[in-house]
Write an enzyme that holds these catalytic residues in place. Sequence first.
Site: not given
Length: 189
Positions: A22, A113
């Site tokens: 990430h 997100n």
Amino acid sequence: MPTYKLIVGLGNLGKKYEKTRHNAGFMVLDRLASLFHLNFDKTNKLGDYLFIKEKAAILAKPATFMNNSGLFVKWLQDHFQIPLANIMIVHDEIAFDLGVIRLKMQGSANNHNGIKSVIRHLDTEQFNRLRFGIKSQNTSNILHEQVMSEFQNSELTKLEVAITKSVELLKRYIEGEELQRLMEYYHHG
């Protein structure tokens, strides 16, 4: 004030997240900064940013964690009066295998997100992205577990090549090369 290009790498701060998939956006931005002999140092409660003055570019890393990345992007856009066309977000992309990088000139968040936050705060999908493939065949099929996993030793060569390719692309972008030309080169070359 010059018209800056803003390049933002998405990721999460802290040792716990430093080497996770990430954090690919942070990895790319750190390497890009070092190419220009710069280092990120906390400059704002919302995140870190650096100027490449001779190129009229700003490199940035939010300190707001992934899901609130848009706060910092919006602050930078407003503070430095950056047009949407000059914003480039560098982020991990679970839909692409590790080693694949793709430019995208606009569009949805694809369940990312951090990108959802940027869209929400800019109130548009009309900004550029460099999508950095992180998908692995050797990790969990559960999305959260996969993006929060670290790269395996067997993947480090591919990771290094992808970071190098991303930095090269971003350097060419900073130097004024057109996005369409970069897309043609990096998507097919």
